[in-house]
Write an enzyme that holds these catalytic residues in place. Sequence first.
Site, PDB file in Angstrom:
ATOM      1  N   ASP A  67      -4.558  73.373 -10.897  1.00 56.80           N
ATOM      2  CA  ASP A  67      -5.573  72.444 -11.389  1.00 56.80           C
ATOM      3  C   ASP A  67      -6.982  73.030 -11.309  1.00 56.80           C
ATOM      4  O   ASP A  67      -7.210  74.069 -10.686  1.00 56.80           O
ATOM      5  CB  ASP A  67      -5.490  71.112 -10.622  1.00 56.80           C
ATOM      6  CG  ASP A  67      -5.252  71.291  -9.124  1.00 56.80           C
ATOM      7  OD1 ASP A  67      -5.494  72.401  -8.615  1.00 56.80           O
ATOM      8  OD2 ASP A  67      -4.841  70.337  -8.461  1.00 56.80           O
ATOM      9  N   ASP A 136      -2.340  60.089  -1.099  1.00 56.15           N
ATOM     10  CA  ASP A 136      -1.713  59.076  -1.963  1.00 56.15           C
ATOM     11  C   ASP A 136      -0.445  59.620  -2.635  1.00 56.15           C
ATOM     12  O   ASP A 136       0.105  58.999  -3.534  1.00 56.15           O
ATOM     13  CB  ASP A 136      -2.709  58.589  -3.025  1.00 56.15           C
ATOM     14  CG  ASP A 136      -3.212  59.720  -3.924  1.00 56.15           C
ATOM     15  OD1 ASP A 136      -2.772  60.887  -3.738  1.00 56.15           O
ATOM     16  OD2 ASP A 136      -4.025  59.456  -4.823  1.00 56.15           O
ATOM     17  N   HIS A 138      -0.264  62.516  -4.325  1.00 59.48           N
ATOM     18  CA  HIS A 138      -0.463  63.353  -5.519  1.00 59.48           C
ATOM     19  C   HIS A 138      -0.066  64.806  -5.259  1.00 59.48           C
ATOM     20  O   HIS A 138      -0.153  65.296  -4.136  1.00 59.48           O
ATOM     21  CB  HIS A 138      -1.903  63.246  -6.053  1.00 59.48           C
ATOM     22  CG  HIS A 138      -2.958  63.868  -5.202  1.00 59.48           C
ATOM     23  ND1 HIS A 138      -4.035  63.184  -4.690  1.00 59.48           N
ATOM     24  CD2 HIS A 138      -3.135  65.154  -4.775  1.00 59.48           C
ATOM     25  CE1 HIS A 138      -4.805  64.001  -4.002  1.00 59.48           C
ATOM     26  NE2 HIS A 138      -4.283  65.201  -4.037  1.00 59.48           N
ATOM     27  N   GLU A 143      -1.842  61.861 -10.118  1.00 61.75           N
ATOM     28  CA  GLU A 143      -2.124  60.716  -9.257  1.00 61.75           C
ATOM     29  C   GLU A 143      -1.041  59.639  -9.417  1.00 61.75           C
ATOM     30  O   GLU A 143      -0.277  59.665 -10.387  1.00 61.75           O
ATOM     31  CB  GLU A 143      -3.493  60.129  -9.638  1.00 61.75           C
ATOM     32  CG  GLU A 143      -4.652  61.101  -9.505  1.00 61.75           C
ATOM     33  CD  GLU A 143      -5.166  61.230  -8.071  1.00 61.75           C
ATOM     34  OE1 GLU A 143      -4.466  60.831  -7.128  1.00 61.75           O
ATOM     35  OE2 GLU A 143      -6.290  61.743  -7.909  1.00 61.75           O
TER      36      GLU A 143
HETATM   37  C1  F6R Z   1      -5.032  71.414  -5.017  1.00 64.74           C
HETATM   38  C2  F6R Z   1      -4.055  70.391  -5.212  1.00 64.74           C
HETATM   39  C3  F6R Z   1      -4.031  69.124  -4.425  1.00 64.74           C
HETATM   40  C4  F6R Z   1      -3.950  69.373  -2.915  1.00 64.74           C
HETATM   41  C5  F6R Z   1      -3.923  68.055  -2.154  1.00 64.74           C
HETATM   42  C6  F6R Z   1      -3.912  68.258  -0.658  1.00 64.74           C
HETATM   43  O1  F6R Z   1      -4.847  72.477  -5.933  1.00 64.74           O
HETATM   44  O2  F6R Z   1      -3.277  70.579  -6.066  1.00 64.74           O
HETATM   45  O3  F6R Z   1      -2.912  68.381  -4.836  1.00 64.74           O
HETATM   46  O4  F6R Z   1      -2.808  70.121  -2.630  1.00 64.74           O
HETATM   47  O5  F6R Z   1      -5.047  67.277  -2.497  1.00 64.74           O
HETATM   48  O6  F6R Z   1      -5.112  68.829  -0.261  1.00 64.74           O
HETATM   49  P1  F6R Z   1      -5.326  69.364   1.228  1.00 64.74           P
HETATM   50  O7  F6R Z   1      -4.474  70.560   1.396  1.00 64.74           O
HETATM   51  O8  F6R Z   1      -6.785  69.694   1.293  1.00 64.74           O
HETATM   52  O9  F6R Z   1      -4.936  68.241   2.143  1.00 64.74           O
END
Ligand code: F6R
Length: 246
Positions: A67, A136, A138, A143
């Site tokens: 992303d 959540d 994702h 989402e």
């Molecule tokens: C980032 C991504 C997000 C993160 C998720 C967890 O490229 O794809 O889905 O993996 O928000 O983020 P952290 O590791 O910071 O808890």
Amino acid sequence: MKVICTKDYQDMSRKAANIISAQVIMKPNAVLGLATGSTPLGIYDQLIDWYHKDDISFRYVTTVNLDEYRGLARTHEQSYWYFMHAHFFNHIDIDPSHVYLPNGNARDPEKECLAYDEIVRSLGGIDLQLLGIGLDGHIGFNEPGVAFELGTHLVDLDQSTIEANKRFFNDDASLVPKQAFTMGIRMIMQARKVVLVANGKAKAEILRKAFWGPVTPEVPASILQMHPDFTLIADKEALSLCPQCL
Ligand code: F6R
């Protein structure tokens, strides 16, 4: 689904790095799907360390990131382009032309999404997809409520994701971009191998829901239960509410 319970963050990072390293040793021109966020940082550090020790080379590897925020320049410190270069790519021998992230500044978002799907398709798909998980549920920026069959698409970020990510933007939610490009669930599910990492108590409830609850678009990561080669690597705290790890 395979669950690996680790004693702490470092152990989680090392075990995930081992799997990625094995993938690259077995297939030097592997296509790696990569993630940003705080969870994979220890994995990238470990891989950099092994690269410096001459244990692994990324010379023939191609990477496709999950992303990218919409509207941030590549040079912006919080763009995922910047993040991946600062924390990983600048420290290894990867060919810069083998690195792909969605272009957050694309003039025509729809065209950009189709082009990103085409890049992955032309590479022959993803050999190993690394994922983190949001509070959540994702994965990427898919989402709750997302259609599982979507390809790369532009999303409006949930308020909870904006709140969770404001720590990277001087704790100011108004500075967090409101939209992002993300690989869709379809492409993630087409990866030949998927590894999701999680650590800490804050992730315990969502891991229980995602991997020991029903498969539902309301918890996007839950679809991974259906993946034929899915490994969850999480520390004891993150797995503290999960039956298998009591
Ligand atoms: C980032 C991504 C997000 C993160 C998720 C967890 O490229 O794809 O889905 O993996 O928000 O983020 P952290 O590791 O910071 O808890």
